[in-house]
Design an enzyme around this catalytic site. Structure first.
Site, short mmCIF file in Angstrom:
data_model
loop_
_atom_site.label_atom_id
_atom_site.label_comp_id
_atom_site.label_asym_id
_atom_site.label_seq_id
_atom_site.Cartn_x
_atom_site.Cartn_y
_atom_site.Cartn_z
N GLN A 223 64.19 75.47 58.60
CA GLN A 223 64.90 74.28 58.16
C GLN A 223 65.66 74.55 56.86
O GLN A 223 66.39 73.69 56.39
CB GLN A 223 63.91 73.13 57.94
CG GLN A 223 63.18 72.72 59.22
CD GLN A 223 62.15 71.63 59.03
OE1 GLN A 223 61.07 71.71 59.61
NE2 GLN A 223 62.43 70.60 58.23
N ARG A 370 57.12 64.96 58.41
CA ARG A 370 57.79 63.67 58.32
C ARG A 370 57.17 62.83 57.21
O ARG A 370 56.69 61.72 57.43
CB ARG A 370 57.72 62.93 59.65
CG ARG A 370 59.09 62.33 59.99
CD ARG A 370 59.22 61.86 61.39
NE ARG A 370 60.61 61.45 61.62
CZ ARG A 370 61.11 61.18 62.80
NH1 ARG A 370 60.37 61.25 63.85
NH2 ARG A 370 62.36 60.81 62.95
N CYS A 371 57.23 63.41 56.01
CA CYS A 371 56.46 62.80 54.93
C CYS A 371 57.22 62.71 53.63
O CYS A 371 56.71 62.15 52.67
CB CYS A 371 55.22 63.63 54.67
SG CYS A 371 55.66 65.18 53.92
N GLU A 740 62.56 59.79 57.89
CA GLU A 740 61.11 59.75 57.84
C GLU A 740 60.53 58.35 57.68
O GLU A 740 59.32 58.16 57.77
CB GLU A 740 60.62 60.64 56.69
CG GLU A 740 60.90 62.10 56.95
CD GLU A 740 60.74 62.95 55.70
OE1 GLU A 740 61.41 62.66 54.70
OE2 GLU A 740 59.94 63.89 55.73
N1 PCD Z 1 72.10 55.83 56.49
C1 PCD Z 1 72.00 56.82 57.40
C2 PCD Z 1 70.99 57.77 57.25
C3 PCD Z 1 70.90 58.77 58.19
N2 PCD Z 1 71.74 58.82 59.22
C4 PCD Z 1 71.62 59.90 60.23
O1 PCD Z 1 70.29 60.00 60.65
C5 PCD Z 1 69.88 61.38 60.70
C6 PCD Z 1 68.69 61.66 59.71
O2 PCD Z 1 69.21 61.62 58.40
P1 PCD Z 1 68.36 61.80 57.08
O3 PCD Z 1 67.51 60.60 56.86
O4 PCD Z 1 69.28 62.19 55.99
O5 PCD Z 1 67.35 63.01 57.39
P2 PCD Z 1 67.70 64.58 57.51
O6 PCD Z 1 67.53 65.22 56.19
O7 PCD Z 1 68.96 64.75 58.23
O8 PCD Z 1 66.58 65.02 58.49
C7 PCD Z 1 65.28 65.35 58.03
C8 PCD Z 1 64.26 64.41 58.68
O9 PCD Z 1 64.53 64.26 60.10
C9 PCD Z 1 63.49 63.62 60.84
N3 PCD Z 1 63.99 63.35 62.16
C10 PCD Z 1 64.01 64.36 63.10
N4 PCD Z 1 64.69 64.15 64.25
C11 PCD Z 1 64.71 65.11 65.17
N5 PCD Z 1 65.38 64.87 66.34
N6 PCD Z 1 64.08 66.30 65.00
C12 PCD Z 1 63.40 66.56 63.87
O10 PCD Z 1 62.82 67.74 63.69
C13 PCD Z 1 63.31 65.57 62.88
N7 PCD Z 1 62.60 65.77 61.71
C14 PCD Z 1 62.30 64.60 60.90
C15 PCD Z 1 61.99 65.03 59.50
S1 PCD Z 1 60.44 65.58 59.18
MO1 PCD Z 1 60.51 66.68 57.10
O11 PCD Z 1 61.03 68.21 57.55
O12 PCD Z 1 58.73 66.63 57.25
O13 PCD Z 1 60.35 66.77 55.35
S2 PCD Z 1 62.43 65.38 56.94
C16 PCD Z 1 62.87 64.95 58.47
C17 PCD Z 1 71.10 62.21 60.36
O14 PCD Z 1 71.76 62.61 61.51
C18 PCD Z 1 71.96 61.24 59.57
O15 PCD Z 1 73.24 61.55 59.48
C19 PCD Z 1 72.75 57.86 59.38
O16 PCD Z 1 73.50 57.90 60.36
N8 PCD Z 1 72.87 56.87 58.45
CU LIG Z 2 58.27 65.32 54.80
#
Ligand code: PCD
Ligand SMILES: [Cu+]
Length: 797
Positions: A223, A370-371, A740
């Site tokens: 990433q 996703r924090c 997130e």
């Molecule tokens: N106002 C607004 C905001 C936003 N958007 C859209 O929606 C999306 C998202 O964004 P953002 O809030 O800025 O975020 P980014 O930086 O781009 O991304 C990151 C995130 O993203 C979520 N979601 C998702 N989906 C999918 N399909 N796959 C994945 O793997 C994933 N991963 C998860 C996670 S875990 Mo960490 O890494 O734990 O820190 S952190 C995270 C992109 O396309 C954009 O452009 C719009 O349209 N409007």
């Molecule tokens: Cu996160």
């Protein structure tokens, strides 16, 4: 040439434009790491430890070497000879690449084999004989902190115990004083269990070192490609310009692809040694056992309350289980991520947080699943504490929130832990949610149902979260400042290519970034190619996690478009033979103020940049922008779930789930809704079913998808989505992150709803996941159910 008037028609801001990347994804034409085949490519497999804590007394690889097709067998000792047995983590700790002295968790990398095909490599791994001398195993903070506990990290100097760090923030004295004056103190102990990001595609890499050019090319599931390039340059001491990291299509990331995994490092070393491309593709069980986990945090929380419902102070202590190495990705100033963003939407005068991280014999955790840097835990704790406090006061939960929300006219607002929130309309969001769910009616229905022995419950969760690190003054990863970038090149026919330092894993950047350019320049989104993930072509960026792309890279896209527009304006003045000051801009077109019919399109300006520029002007129409945001963006979410609990079984069903999200201006409403639905589904999974747990020997239980539930369409409840729009005052297009939010705010709504349904029992907490047997136990025994779910052993069968 096109002349843009209608922004939606050209796929600008607010258009629910179909995702351009899906064209190739739904045709099976995505190009993932495993799709890439290079001439002469070899394959790597990893031998993992079957035990959680043991001294390695010997490793015999002789038999593996004799298997035809085996090219290389790597052990920790061989890595150590090259000073590569250990590598730095993203939190200033060290992590074993291949174990030398000890194994510290089940699934740890012990050796690897590179062979002509993956099957030979796998067979050869099985031919390696490792002798382990078992050591006592530690699987939770209580054991880790007990007197006489074996020290897991005996590789480190000055590490007499299993404490990875301690940290505190806030005003201890002020908080103590406020608690002394409280009418009521509400307390709660919670555990946020270990969970797994589970992207469809596991991790993998293909390292390709070419001796003739000295160039190292690595295709990998990351990433954050530029951070990897820097890490390889610094750790392997290769020149940075000779390293090219390519992150192709990714099959989901969810934070799983932020850390640097040993597999990447070993494939790189193997390719350098063998001078052949080396591919490593992690298998599902390897990913489920050993990859970076999320959460695993214990909380002791206290709220000092006034009788009228005002929160006077917050006191929190967290113990977090980091596994064997402190490998979290987070800004270096903060040891427990942005946990202290908790209670940001409430007007709390003072607060204090202490945090302690411990080592255990589990895979390194703390990955951002996703924090947004542990904000998921912060907001879960907050909203569970808020519900418990409302109950303790005997106050309606919506009313309690209202009494404590930061007011609309109180922005920017300084939170008790020192953040500055940028904007919000918290009451409005809550009202939209309550209205949508029919709050008053539901309370009546619930009371009626109760008379007939049915248990209905309603749970609310409201939170604002910080998305979009930096600014660079405060946010860095290993000293590298957090900002991001975009580079825009407009070709002569008015088509364009845009590159950013972010890296989409499925979020749809190819679609949305083009919409920002369309909004700023009036070039139709379909005329803009978006490219990410190749460090040889993309400008430097910190990558995509913590929902930072829209707040930071997305802002850079707007800024670079404006730079291009500024040059186009000069070209327009030249073409229209007036001075720049006499020119006005409308979407896609410059015109003479005094003669609006007299104008040129952005496409005509582009052509002029290559064919008819004024004397002395540099040709071409392109620019680059590095954007260092002044602040984080602070989206807000209000999630309300209603549930029915079956008193006979503890099974609970979601009746309705309403989500109101305020992420400022929405670039692509359809994508935003997709992000929210995905996030809610992860929230539901964690609240209802999902957990990774360990038996007393440190065996990872739940390391397959029979045990670890990924909800399908069958289990997933329906969602009703609503929105409120409070633009971020500092973001160039007013957007805030959203990726997130629903996972951060969702879990507490489900848990609060179930607890509301069984409120009469006096039970104040059931730790996630709320499996039916845990709910049933709480219902029938009338006590809290805390901690990780127990592990069934063979003896129970
Ligand atoms: N106002 C607004 C905001 C936003 N958007 C859209 O929606 C999306 C998202 O964004 P953002 O809030 O800025 O975020 P980014 O930086 O781009 O991304 C990151 C995130 O993203 C979520 N979601 C998702 N989906 C999918 N399909 N796959 C994945 O793997 C994933 N991963 C998860 C996670 S875990 Mo960490 O890494 O734990 O820190 S952190 C995270 C992109 O396309 C954009 O452009 C719009 O349209 N409007
Ligand atoms: Cu996160």
């Amino acid at each position: 040439m096109t002349q843009a008037k209608d922004e939606i028609k050209i796929g600008g801001l607010g258009a629910s434009r179909k995702r351009v990347e899906d064209n190739r994804f739904i045709r099976g034409k995505g190009r993932y790491v495993d799709d890439i085949v290079l001439p002469g490519m070899l394959h790597m497999e990893i031998l993992r430890s079957p035990v959680a804590h043991a001294r390695i007394t010997s490793i015999d690889t002789s038999k593996a070497w004799t298997i035809p097709g085996v090219r290389l067998v790597l052990t920790g000792e061989m890595m150590a000879a090259r000073n590569l047995a250990w590598m730095p983590t993203l939190s200033y700790d060290t992590q074993a690449v291949l174990a030398t002295d000890k194994v510290r968790f089940q699934g740890q990398e012990v050796a690897c084999v590179i062979a002509d095909d993956p099957y030979i490599a796998k067979d050869a791994c099985e031919a390696i004989v490792v002798e382990y001398e078992p050591l006592p195993v530690i699987v939770n903070p209580t054991q880790a902190l007990a007197d006489g506990a074996p020290v897991i990290r005996d590789d480190k100097e000055n590490q007499p115990d299993n404490v990875a760090f301690t940290w505190e923030v806030g005003d201890r004295q002020g908080t103590d004083d406020a608690f002394a004056k409280a009418d009521l103190v509400s307390k709660l102990d919670l555990h946020y269990p270990r969970s797994h990001p589970s992207p469809l595609e596991c991790c993998g890499s293909i390292a390709d070192f070419d001796r003739s050019t000295s160039k190292l090319t690595v295709y990998m599931t990351t990433q954050a490609p530029h951070i990897i390039r820097a890490a390889v340059a610094l750790v392997a001491e290769l020149p940075e310009h000779m390293i090219r990291i390519i992150s192709p299509d990714l099959g989901g990331g969810f934070g799983n692809k932020v850390p640097v995994y040993p597999g990447y490092v070993m494939s790189i070393l193997a390719s350098i040694l063998l001078e052949r491309p080396v591919k490593w593709i992690e298998d599902k069980s390897g990913n489920l056992i050993s990859t970076g986990f999320g959460r695993d945090v214990y909380l002791h929380g206290e709220l000092a309350l006034r009788k009228d419902g005002k929160i006077l102070a917050v006191r929190m202590h967290t113990d977090s289980d980091h596994g064997a190495f402190f490998a979290d990705a987070q800004p270096s100033k903060f040891k427990i991520g942005l946990m202290h963003s908790t209670f940001a939407c409430y007007d709390v005068p003072t607060a204090h947080l202490t945090a302690r991280g411990v080592y255990t014999n589990k895979a390194p955790g703390g990955v951002a699943y996703r924090c947004s840097f542990r904000v998921t835990e912060a907001m879960y704790f907050q909203e569970r504490m808020v519900q418990a406090a409302a109950d303790d006061l005997g106050m309606d939960q919506a009313e309690f929130r209202r009494r404590n929300f930061v007011r609309d006219d109180d922005f920017p607002h300084r939170t008790p832990f020192g953040f500055l929130t940028d904007s919000g309309q918290y009451n409005k969001c809550l009202d939209v949610g309550l209205e949508a769910i029919g709050y008053a009616d539901f309370l009546t229905e619930k009371a009626e149902a109760k008379k007939r022995g049915r248990l209905l419950g309603i749970g609310i969760s409201t939170m604002t979260e910080p998305l979009g690190a930096g600014n660079s003054r405060e946010y860095d990863i290993l000293g590298i400042k957090m900002f991001d970038s975009a580079e825009l090149r407009v070709h002569m026919t008015g088509k364009a290519i845009l590159r950013t330092g972010a890296k989409s894993q499925g979020q749809g950047h190819e679609t949305t970034w083009a919409q920002i350019v369309a909004h700023e320049l009036g070039i139709p989104a379909d005329d803009i190619t978006v490219e990410e993930g190749d460090t040889d072509t993309a400008p430097f960026g910190m990558g995509t996690y913590a929902s930072r792309s829209t707040p930071v890279a997305g802002a850079a896209v707007a800024m670079v478009s404006r730079k291009v527009r500024a040059k186009a304006r000069k070209l327009a003045a030249h073409l229209l033979e007036v001075s720049e000051e006499d020119i006005e801009w409308e979407l896609g077109r410059f015109y003479v103020r005094s003669a609006p019919a007299h104008g040129v399109t952005i496409q005509e300006c582009a052509m002029a940049a290559y064919s008819n520029m004024p004397d002395g002007m540099e040709p071409g129409l392109e620019n680059v922008s590095y954007y260092d945001p002044p602040n984080l963006t602070w989206p807000f979410g209000c999630y309300i779930a209603t549930v029915e609990v079956d008193p006979q079984t503890g099974v609970w069903d979601v009746l309705r789930m309403v989500a109101v999200d305020d992420c400022g201006v929405r670039i692509n409403p359809m994508i935003v809704e997709g992000q929210i639905m995905g996030g809610l589904t992860e929230a539901y999974a964690m609240a209802s079913n999902q957990f990774i747990t360990f038996d007393a020997q440190g065996n990872c239980v739940g390391s397959n998808y029979m045990d670890y539930m990924l909800p399908t369409a069958w289990e997933t409840p329906g969602y009703e989505l609503h929105e409120v729009v409070t633009p971020s005052p500092h973001h160039p297009i007013g957007a805030k992150g959203v990726g997130e939010c629903a996972t951060v705010g969702g879990p507490a709504a489900f848990v609060n709803a179930v607890l509301d349904a069984i409120r009469d029992t006096g039970v104040r907490n059931i730790d996630m996941p709320l499996l039916p047997d845990r709910v049933y136990e709480a219902l029938t025994k009338r006590h809290d159910v805390s901690g990780a779910p127990p592990v069934r052993t063979d003896d129970d069968a």
